[in-house]
Write a protein that holds these residues in place. Sequence first.
Motif, PDB file in Angstrom:
ATOM      1  N   ILE A 155      -1.724  -7.325  14.027  1.00  0.00           N
ATOM      2  CA  ILE A 155      -1.171  -6.298  13.141  1.00  0.00           C
ATOM      3  C   ILE A 155      -1.335  -6.739  11.696  1.00  0.00           C
ATOM      4  N   VAL A 156      -1.699  -5.788  10.886  1.00  0.00           N
ATOM      5  CA  VAL A 156      -1.804  -6.057   9.447  1.00  0.00           C
ATOM      6  C   VAL A 156      -0.795  -5.158   8.740  1.00  0.00           C
ATOM      7  N   THR A 157      -0.046  -5.746   7.828  1.00  0.00           N
ATOM      8  CA  THR A 157       0.883  -4.935   7.026  1.00  0.00           C
ATOM      9  C   THR A 157       0.401  -4.917   5.585  1.00  0.00           C
ATOM     10  N   GLY A 158       0.659  -3.831   4.955  1.00  0.00           N
ATOM     11  CA  GLY A 158       0.214  -3.693   3.565  1.00  0.00           C
ATOM     12  C   GLY A 158       0.579  -2.324   3.046  1.00  0.00           C
ATOM     13  N   TYR A 159      -0.264  -1.786   2.218  1.00  0.00           N
ATOM     14  CA  TYR A 159      -0.003  -0.478   1.622  1.00  0.00           C
ATOM     15  C   TYR A 159      -1.208   0.434   1.797  1.00  0.00           C
ATOM     16  N   VAL A 160      -0.921   1.713   1.774  1.00  0.00           N
ATOM     17  CA  VAL A 160      -1.983   2.713   1.778  1.00  0.00           C
ATOM     18  C   VAL A 160      -2.068   3.296   0.373  1.00  0.00           C
ATOM     19  N   ALA A 161      -3.226   3.139  -0.237  1.00  0.00           N
ATOM     20  CA  ALA A 161      -3.409   3.690  -1.588  1.00  0.00           C
ATOM     21  C   ALA A 161      -3.995   5.087  -1.450  1.00  0.00           C
ATOM     22  N   MET A 162      -3.179   6.083  -1.688  1.00  0.00           N
ATOM     23  CA  MET A 162      -3.607   7.459  -1.474  1.00  0.00           C
ATOM     24  C   MET A 162      -3.329   8.339  -2.698  1.00  0.00           C
ATOM     25  N   GLU A 163      -2.407   7.894  -3.565  1.00  0.00           N
ATOM     26  CA  GLU A 163      -2.007   8.735  -4.700  1.00  0.00           C
ATOM     27  C   GLU A 163      -2.851   8.389  -5.915  1.00  0.00           C
ATOM     28  N   TRP A 164      -3.744   9.270  -6.224  1.00  0.00           N
ATOM     29  CA  TRP A 164      -4.675   9.027  -7.331  1.00  0.00           C
ATOM     30  C   TRP A 164      -4.094   9.596  -8.625  1.00  0.00           C
ATOM     31  N   ASN A 165      -4.045   8.786  -9.672  1.00  0.00           N
ATOM     32  CA  ASN A 165      -3.522   9.228 -10.968  1.00  0.00           C
ATOM     33  C   ASN A 165      -4.693   9.456 -11.912  1.00  0.00           C
ATOM     34  N   GLU A 166      -4.918  10.720 -12.235  1.00  0.00           N
ATOM     35  CA  GLU A 166      -6.065  11.062 -13.075  1.00  0.00           C
ATOM     36  C   GLU A 166      -5.925  10.473 -14.469  1.00  0.00           C
ATOM     37  N   THR A 167      -4.700  10.416 -14.958  1.00  0.00           N
ATOM     38  CA  THR A 167      -4.496   9.960 -16.341  1.00  0.00           C
ATOM     39  C   THR A 167      -4.893   8.510 -16.519  1.00  0.00           C
ATOM     40  N   SER A 168      -4.428   7.676 -15.582  1.00  0.00           N
ATOM     41  CA  SER A 168      -4.730   6.253 -15.732  1.00  0.00           C
ATOM     42  C   SER A 168      -5.996   5.843 -14.995  1.00  0.00           C
ATOM     43  N   GLY A 169      -6.534   6.733 -14.140  1.00  0.00           N
ATOM     44  CA  GLY A 169      -7.730   6.391 -13.374  1.00  0.00           C
ATOM     45  C   GLY A 169      -7.458   5.307 -12.354  1.00  0.00           C
ATOM     46  N   GLN A 170      -6.262   5.300 -11.843  1.00  0.00           N
ATOM     47  CA  GLN A 170      -5.883   4.274 -10.876  1.00  0.00           C
ATOM     48  C   GLN A 170      -5.063   4.898  -9.751  1.00  0.00           C
ATOM     49  N   TYR A 171      -4.952   4.145  -8.668  1.00  0.00           N
ATOM     50  CA  TYR A 171      -4.031   4.532  -7.610  1.00  0.00           C
ATOM     51  C   TYR A 171      -2.652   4.014  -7.956  1.00  0.00           C
ATOM     52  N   VAL A 172      -1.689   4.848  -7.657  1.00  0.00           N
ATOM     53  CA  VAL A 172      -0.307   4.391  -7.789  1.00  0.00           C
ATOM     54  C   VAL A 172       0.234   4.194  -6.382  1.00  0.00           C
ATOM     55  N   VAL A 173       0.647   3.013  -6.093  1.00  0.00           N
ATOM     56  CA  VAL A 173       1.178   2.711  -4.762  1.00  0.00           C
ATOM     57  C   VAL A 173       2.685   2.543  -4.885  1.00  0.00           C
ATOM     58  N   ARG A 174       3.401   3.286  -4.047  1.00  0.00           N
ATOM     59  CA  ARG A 174       4.866   3.267  -4.119  1.00  0.00           C
ATOM     60  C   ARG A 174       5.447   2.549  -2.902  1.00  0.00           C
ATOM     61  N   GLU A 175       6.741   2.349  -2.970  1.00  0.00           N
ATOM     62  CA  GLU A 175       7.407   1.668  -1.850  1.00  0.00           C
ATOM     63  C   GLU A 175       7.181   2.416  -0.540  1.00  0.00           C
ATOM     64  N   ARG A 176       7.200   3.730  -0.612  1.00  0.00           N
ATOM     65  CA  ARG A 176       7.071   4.522   0.604  1.00  0.00           C
ATOM     66  C   ARG A 176       5.665   4.425   1.207  1.00  0.00           C
ATOM     67  N   ASN A 177       4.705   3.867   0.462  1.00  0.00           N
ATOM     68  CA  ASN A 177       3.346   3.747   0.973  1.00  0.00           C
ATOM     69  C   ASN A 177       3.126   2.479   1.796  1.00  0.00           C
ATOM     70  N   ALA A 178       4.179   1.761   2.068  1.00  0.00           N
ATOM     71  CA  ALA A 178       4.039   0.582   2.933  1.00  0.00           C
ATOM     72  C   ALA A 178       3.579   1.039   4.325  1.00  0.00           C
ATOM     73  N   HIS A 179       2.716   0.281   4.941  1.00  0.00           N
ATOM     74  CA  HIS A 179       2.098   0.742   6.189  1.00  0.00           C
ATOM     75  C   HIS A 179       1.737  -0.457   7.060  1.00  0.00           C
ATOM     76  N   ALA A 180       1.542  -0.174   8.338  1.00  0.00           N
ATOM     77  CA  ALA A 180       1.083  -1.212   9.278  1.00  0.00           C
ATOM     78  C   ALA A 180      -0.059  -0.631  10.106  1.00  0.00           C
ATOM     79  N   TRP A 181      -1.066  -1.389  10.341  1.00  0.00           N
ATOM     80  CA  TRP A 181      -2.196  -0.959  11.142  1.00  0.00           C
ATOM     81  C   TRP A 181      -2.705  -2.144  11.945  1.00  0.00           C
TER      82      TRP A 181
END
Lengths: 418, 741
Positions: B482-508
């Motif tokens: 099992i790998v734990t980490g985050y899912v980067a899905m929220e793209w911020n056009e202004t900063s040109g970056q992904y914003v990863v939040r606490e709720r984006n924690a994930h396991a796969w």
Amino acid sequence: MTSPALSKRVKLARQYHFVSGGVLYVAVTTLLMLGALNSQNNLLFAALGIAMAGLVVSGVLSGAALLGVRVERVSVSDAGVGRPMTIRYTVRNVNRVVPAFALIVEEVHTKSSTWNRHLSQPRAFVAHVGPGQEVECEAVVWPSTRGTPVFDAVRVWSSFPFGIAKKSVTQRTRWDRTVVRPLVLPMRDALLQRPSGSTEAGLRSSRRPGSGDEFFGLREFVPGDQLRHIAWRATARTGKVLVTQSASPVPDRLWVILRLDASSEFRASNERAIALAASIASRAGRDATMVGLEAPLVGLSIPPGAGCRAVDRLLDALGRLSPSATVGGSGSVVSTAVGPRDNAIVVHAGEVDSAFGPRHARHISSDEIEQWVSDKDTIQLLEQLAGGQPAATRPVVLARRFEAWAAALLTGNQERVA
Amino acid sequence: MNQYRRFRQVTLAVVLLSIAVYCVAAGDVGLALIALPGAAGAWWFRTRSVAARVPRLMLNLALLAAILYIAMLTLRRGIVLDRVAELMAILSVIKCFDRTSARDYVELYILSVFLVIATVMTSVRLEVGLILIVYVPVLVVGVMQLQIYAAHERALIASRRRAPPWARPLRPKRAVGHGVSVQFRATATALVLSGVTVAIAVFVLIPREIGENFLHTAAGSPRGMRTSFTGEIQLGRAGLLTESLTPVLHVAVSNDAGENLGGPAIVYYLRGNVLGSYDAATGAWTRRQDSGPARSWRVQADAWHQLTGATGQLLRQEITLLGAGDQQTYVFNVYRTARIRFDRTVILDSRSDERIVIPDHRGELKYEVESFIQAPRAEEDGRLREVSFPSLVVRTLTESVLAPAQIPTAGDQRDRLTDRQAVIAIRDFLHTQFTYTTDIQAPPTGQDPIEWFLEDHREGHCEYFASAMAAMCRSIGIEARIVTGYVAMEWNETSGQYVVRERNAHAWVEVRDRSGVYRTYDPTPPDDLRAVHEPQRGLRARLRSLMDAMEHLWVSRVVTFDSGMRDTLMQDGGGFESTLFKSARALVGRTQLAGLSLLVQAVFVGTLVCLVVIAVGIFVRAVVAKRARRRRPGAGAAGAESSPDAPWLERTDFYDRLLRLFTARGCPKPMHRPPLTHVDLIKDANPDLAGGAERLVSLFYRARFGRRPISADEHRAAIRLVSRLEPGADIEPYVREVARS
């Protein structure tokens, strides 16, 4: 009373003083630096930057503002022990750009000034002086000892804007001198009553016609004279219409004679004696008695005079009086101006010596001053000193405080006074 | 004076802001709800009347109680900076009830400043920064007003010294010049501007990485955003997955040409921890103890550290970690790390499972990772291990899943292709037959959580799905972890970056194929995954996006500012490269002293900044003064009202000009002197000036005290006269004109 300007010099001496606020500020800045270096926390570095910026801009602003401030003493009011004295200043900001805020103007003690012997440090407050502006401010002080305070230099200081350091500029200004009159206490009425056994004292007739009760003489009737003033017998005897003329009323004359002692042991007694003399003179002046002053030790003799000015002159003389400045001799010779019909009260510094002064004089020791302070008049005096309004505190409490305060002043206990 | 009246309000604002900034940083809503209204109420209570003051004894008792309470907490939980800050917040509220002497105000300000410093030491959040941006100018204004207040109090105390006990308090005349409010505002503005400029210069120039941790962690590390990501998985606990929208990571992905590879439709998995060991009794997934020898490196700040030598298409990931766990910081990355660079010197720990951590580190961290897309995850030891999962339930279920596709369950009967088919079948089975939920229920006591999930409950979150898939794979001999980490899905056009939040924690899950390569599979139903992790829409989401962009700017430009950024700023200057800087550097070069470089640059930039500050200060003051003059027509040294309330004072600007003329001619009118008296006094020295001035002052008096407006003709005549008042000029016709008009 303000003496004419003896010298007008504007010499600036700029100084920085460490204050507890500044020490705390530097300590916090140092801690911030240590914390920032240790943690590499950039917000702490930012806080450190703000703290250091505060040091820089505070120093620049306050220095620039103070260097443009000029102070001049405008006037020094008359004063007495237990009465407020006002010193007025003019503060000018010659700077064209920087305004000055939160200025304190205070007197500085120098070699040539003597105000610190008589009063606490006068301080005036200036909230703001804009560039090129001039404002007036005043300091109120309560003198605690009589004398002639001399003012020589003023210091203007400020800890604006952040209270990190106290910056001051000292200026030598006009040389001013005033007189602090002695403490005046309310005296009992009995003090001024004629001494028992004295028959001549007070029985004086005037040498001028007036509206008194005593007979002055006869003169010819002139239109306007009242008919009841016609001396019928004399008119019948002489064949001319004559009217009776009264002598002008003459107030009682009172000589206050001070027997002081030049030795330093009697310093407190001398001061009490002077306060007692001032109180007697003031009380007598209030009763429309002519009061004169005689202090053989220092060669002082002021003939009796009537009215407020005479009393003021007398109090001023008492304020200036220096027991140590003797004129030589034993000082036991009383002026011949004290006539047999004049009332006289000899105030002795210390024990009573009945042989001193006129034969008919009343003798009072300075140690008896508390006995002669009027309870009844104390409250009235308090209200008078409080600006003619009823005192804020209960009279009994006030009277007790007054007694303690007066006792402290009379014994020269400055700490209790402060 | 308005400043006195406002002083108390400003002080209250300072106290409230300092309490608010701490509550925001600590996330202490309870304290905010008590302390903020408490301080405001206390303030109101205190200023209502003198009689309403709380007795000193009660205040001292309250102080004692607060100190005892904090001491008790400290004894129970240890010395933490938060306790000190909490104590200061409580003391601030109590002090609000206290007297109003200058000393009490000073104590309040000191408490406030210490509270803010304590907050800054424990938090680097954007909200804290924003409140501080408001707090600092308010504090400056408050402290300036405090000095005026304290000076006035000192003068009052001096005027009462040795006063008889019955004497009524005398209030000496308060000397205030003309235009105090405007000049106070101008001074405060200049101070704030120059202070901020100097502060920025100090912030930029002060050397970093000197004396780091020389006090160890005495003050603790700053608290960033708390991450929901944890190093271990613990199944079988009831609760709810976090819905927190607090950002924890900013991720930018680009290729070797610098092109941004992120976008709204592209999802990246950020790998954090690797868990290969399962304990059925506790339901916990932990790291395998035999995952190779531990390796440790010291990586210098801003220096690339090579981890592997793989080649292929480069993927550069620029990651800003806003906060981390309590013990260690996980280094998240998308693909296998080829080399890595940090913004500060760190110690890296890693094993063959390629989990990278920085031990003993908390707080923000900025790093760049370069990966190669074609390079698969490394083999751990090159050998295939015999794996199994000791659960008959799981084994039976897996067999039933594979049976329809006729995939053999025995490992020796499968090859690489059928292994892959088996894994996909298991994944699809979990995708279709199970329900995703964030509502977590605890399994019955004594039952294996994975069996309970697969057989009975059939509902769970990503950890259950990943655990089930790993268990099913292992039950048929396929190695999975099992790998734990985050899912980067929220793209911020202004900063040109992904914003990863606490709720984006994930396991796969990572499954090892027969070549020894681990491949990534996500058993969580994709629709549910998207529903949970997809960014929200609407106005609030847009505002949040804006805040995120600001936060990114805040973190990347302020919180993670380092010597590298400073060098960039100083040398490339962000477009500030100038000959002056070149000259400065040439000077440094001639000295041949490397250590002197920074000092010379600092002095140079400091001088430059000071000049700029002075220029800005003069400009601001001039603008403010000009605006003030515009606002107050006719409001000269006589203190006339402003025109809206006093229309009769319109067209009295000639009087201001006259006052300026007095000053220019060397006879300035003092504030206290009436104008006509002044004219009389200067008559001998300046007869020509006095003649015209008398007429103008009379005209002004008519308007000022007679409240008779000045007509246009009168105004014109007055202006003509005041402009002709020069030595030797014949002003008689103009004087007559004014008199006539």
